[in-house]
Design an enzyme around this catalytic site. Structure first.
Site, PDB file in Angstrom:
ATOM      1  N   ASP A 126       0.850 -10.469   1.397  1.00 59.86           N
ATOM      2  CA  ASP A 126       0.923 -11.677   0.584  1.00 59.86           C
ATOM      3  C   ASP A 126      -0.470 -12.269   0.353  1.00 59.86           C
ATOM      4  O   ASP A 126      -1.280 -12.340   1.278  1.00 59.86           O
ATOM      5  CB  ASP A 126       1.802 -12.705   1.327  1.00 59.86           C
ATOM      6  CG  ASP A 126       2.068 -13.939   0.497  1.00 59.86           C
ATOM      7  OD1 ASP A 126       2.828 -13.828  -0.482  1.00 59.86           O
ATOM      8  OD2 ASP A 126       1.506 -15.010   0.804  1.00 59.86           O
ATOM      9  N   GLU A 145      -1.876   5.658  11.535  1.00 62.30           N
ATOM     10  CA  GLU A 145      -1.273   6.163  12.785  1.00 62.30           C
ATOM     11  C   GLU A 145       0.222   6.405  12.602  1.00 62.30           C
ATOM     12  O   GLU A 145       0.813   7.230  13.268  1.00 62.30           O
ATOM     13  CB  GLU A 145      -1.426   5.129  13.905  1.00 62.30           C
ATOM     14  CG  GLU A 145      -2.781   5.042  14.518  1.00 62.30           C
ATOM     15  CD  GLU A 145      -2.817   3.877  15.519  1.00 62.30           C
ATOM     16  OE1 GLU A 145      -1.841   3.677  16.271  1.00 62.30           O
ATOM     17  OE2 GLU A 145      -3.837   3.159  15.511  1.00 62.30           O
TER      18      GLU A 145
HETATM   19  C1  NOJ Z   1       2.788 -15.299  -2.962  1.00 60.53           C
HETATM   20  C2  NOJ Z   1       4.266 -15.176  -2.847  1.00 60.53           C
HETATM   21  O1  NOJ Z   1       4.733 -14.199  -3.743  1.00 60.53           O
HETATM   22  C3  NOJ Z   1       4.837 -16.542  -3.140  1.00 60.53           C
HETATM   23  O2  NOJ Z   1       6.230 -16.521  -3.250  1.00 60.53           O
HETATM   24  C4  NOJ Z   1       4.385 -17.486  -2.053  1.00 60.53           C
HETATM   25  O3  NOJ Z   1       4.809 -18.797  -2.369  1.00 60.53           O
HETATM   26  C5  NOJ Z   1       2.872 -17.500  -1.917  1.00 60.53           C
HETATM   27  N1  NOJ Z   1       2.296 -16.188  -1.942  1.00 60.53           N
HETATM   28  C6  NOJ Z   1       2.444 -18.182  -0.634  1.00 60.53           C
HETATM   29  O4  NOJ Z   1       2.805 -17.389   0.473  1.00 60.53           O
END
Ligand code: NOJ
Length: 533
Positions: A208, A250
């Protein structure tokens, strides 16, 4: 990978990966929230659809201030979704059905309910616990102003002041304090978490906000700032991901990074052979339904991936993005968070026609494809009543932007059942639109003209069409309004964007069309075809 021409450990190079937003996929215990039992019960549907892997948005313990992207404990499943033993069962059962599992890791921040953050609050200014985050004194005579001039990705000030007067940084919601990646304990913990999940059989990890994680420790103001951006795409990130890559290697695991960067060369750096395997293609996702722009997006994508030898990904939608049939039915068919607004009209019939063509286009391009749940049912963006909206993006925009709940509505499974068969016995966490039953999976399974039937057939063919897994793309035409390309010597994909029907090149067989050809065997507007030569 069954049916694919790639070696098993290269499965990710041309996989079709289905994104499961657990909360809205299927409710197995009837409490109004989708869960792992629900997913397990629908594995046969996913196997029938023909996807190679599932990417689960965060399923960990979370207060759900941002739909689970506020993680309180990476080693526990949120009780609303199930428990760890059930996650392990799900991973194993999916694997038996030939489907791999990708989980979602959120390195930039944790929940304000994470033990680390609670300890940091309790320990006070100057404590080692606070060093795991970005705590700073405020500006102004009494420290009453935020420490710098940054803006939250969700809008508003990305700083919150705590009782003792210090402020902490959160690039997203208040409940998502950013971690300090200069701290070795933060690095160590994430490396341990990766191992924890690889040991449980996951095949990959989605990262993310992957380009936002490292910060300039001085946290300088953006205004007038010279030199590298203080929090976007910092060079330190590559070190972090190289270490992660060694761990993934790994276990034979793979990464897909959420890397939103306009600079193609900087983007490709994340995909060097010792870093991430893949990253989402937001250039393609944001591109309007326009042949010239799409062609440029495809060419740019392939050109930027080639030097690092990484496969491209093709993405039309996800849990943050306006649903494809709605977006493509609007006057402005591109996507931008800044353009999200209430009440934008959409011609859903047109949008559906284009989404069908876009499905065949993306599935014919070289690389892997991401398919967000409900896209295979052609679901439009839902109008969520204002008093039911939960997305922090809506609240942090002073309720001006609708946020992302419209693409997160529970899936309709069965037309005649309560809540369209989502499985709930009580009102689901987000309401299902009134016409959802008419879009239910069970109806579409019986309708050869449905979006579901199109996706199933396209995925079925894609598995055995060797060229789609191995051959490069070769353009066959420069004609405006037409995308026409070959994969190898025997397979062609054509998409017509122009008003007049397009003549098809000589072929031996029409393999699949997104909408019927006209009476003269020509390709109508907003239609795609796969041809065998
Ligand atoms: C990107 C994610 O796709 C989104 O849904 C989220 O709110 C933000 N990152 C923060 O984690």
């Amino acid at each position: 990978m069954e049916g694919s021409q790639l070696a098993a450990d290269d499965w990710w190079r041309s996989a079709v990966i289905y994104q499961v937003y657990v909360r809205s996929f299927a409710d197995g215990d009837g409490d109004g929230t989708g869960d792992l039992t629900g997913v397990r019960s629908r594995l046969p549907y996913l196997a029938e659809l023909g996807v190679d892997a599932l990417w689960f948005t965060p399923w960990y313990l979370s207060p759900m201030a941002d739909g689970g992207y506020d993680v309180a404990d990476y080693r526990a499943i949120d009780p609303a979704f199930g428990n760890l033993a059930e996650a392990e069962k799900l991973i194993a059962e999916a694997r038996e059905a030939g489907i791999r599992t990708i989980i979602d890791i959120v390195p930039n921040h944790v929940s304000d309910q994470h033990v680390w953050f609670k300890a940091a609050l309790a320990a006070g200014p100057g404590s080692p616990e606070r060093e795991l985050f970005h705590f700073r004194p405020g500006r102004g005579a009494h420290g009453e102003l935020p420490p710098n001039d940054w803006e939250s990705e969700f809008g508003g000030v990305p700083w919150t002041r705590v009782e003792d007067g210090e402020w902490y940084l959160h690039l997203f919601a208040t409940e998502q304090p950013d971690l300090n990646w200069a701290h070795p304990a933060v690095r160590q913990e994430h490396e341990d978490v990766l191992r924890f999940w690889f040991e449980r059989g996951v095949a990959g990890v989605r990262i993310d906000s992957a380009a936002l994680v490292a910060k300039d420790p001085a946290l300088p103001d953006l205004e007038g700032h010279q030199g590298p951006h203080p929090y976007v795409d910092r060079d330190e990130l590559h070190d972090i991901y190289r270490r992660w890559r060694a761990i993934a290697d790994e276990f034979g695991g793979i990464f897909v990074g959420e890397v939103w960067l306009p600079d193609a060369e900087r983007f490709a750096r994340y995909l060097r052979p010792d870093e991430l395997h893949t990253a989402f293609n937001f250039t393609f996702l944001s591109c309007p339904w326009d042949s010239a722009l799409l062609r440029r997006a495809i060419d740019d994508t392939l050109a930027e991936h080639a030097p690092v030898g990484a496969p491209a990904t093709w993405v039309l939608c996800n849990h943050d993005i306006t649903r494809t049939v709605t977006r493509y039915g609007r006057e402005d068919t591109g996507f931008a968070f800044t353009a999200k607004a209430f009440g934008v009209p959409s011609d859903l019939e047109l949008g559906t026609r284009r989404a069908r063509a876009a499905a065949l286009l993306s599935l014919a391009l070289p690389g892997s494809v991401y398919l967000y749940q409900g896209e295979e049912l052609g679901l439009p963006e839902a109008d969520v009543p204002l008093d039911r909206i939960q997305d922090p993006m809506y609240f942090r925009s002073q309720e001006r932007a609708p946020g992302r709940d419209g693409c997160r509505t529970p899936l309709p499974w069965a037309t005649g059942e309560p809540f369209a068969g989502f499985g709930s016995t009580v009102e689901p966490w987000l309401p299902l639109p009134a016409d959802w039953p008419s879009r239910a999976a069970d109806l579409q399974e019986r309708d050869p003209g449905s979006m579901l039937a199109l996706y199933r057939e396209a995925l079925r063919q894609r598995r055995s069409l060797t060229a789609l897994h191995t051959e490069p793309l070769r353009w066959l035409s420069e004609e405006p309004g037409l995308l026409l390309f070959a994969r190898g010597d025997h397979l062609v994909c054509a998409v017509n964007f122009a008003e007049h029907p397009a003549q098809l090149p000589a072929h031996t067989e029409v393999l699949l069309t997104s909408c019927p050809l006209d009476a003269d065997g020509r390709l109508p507007r907003d239609t795609a075809v796969w041809l065998a030569l």
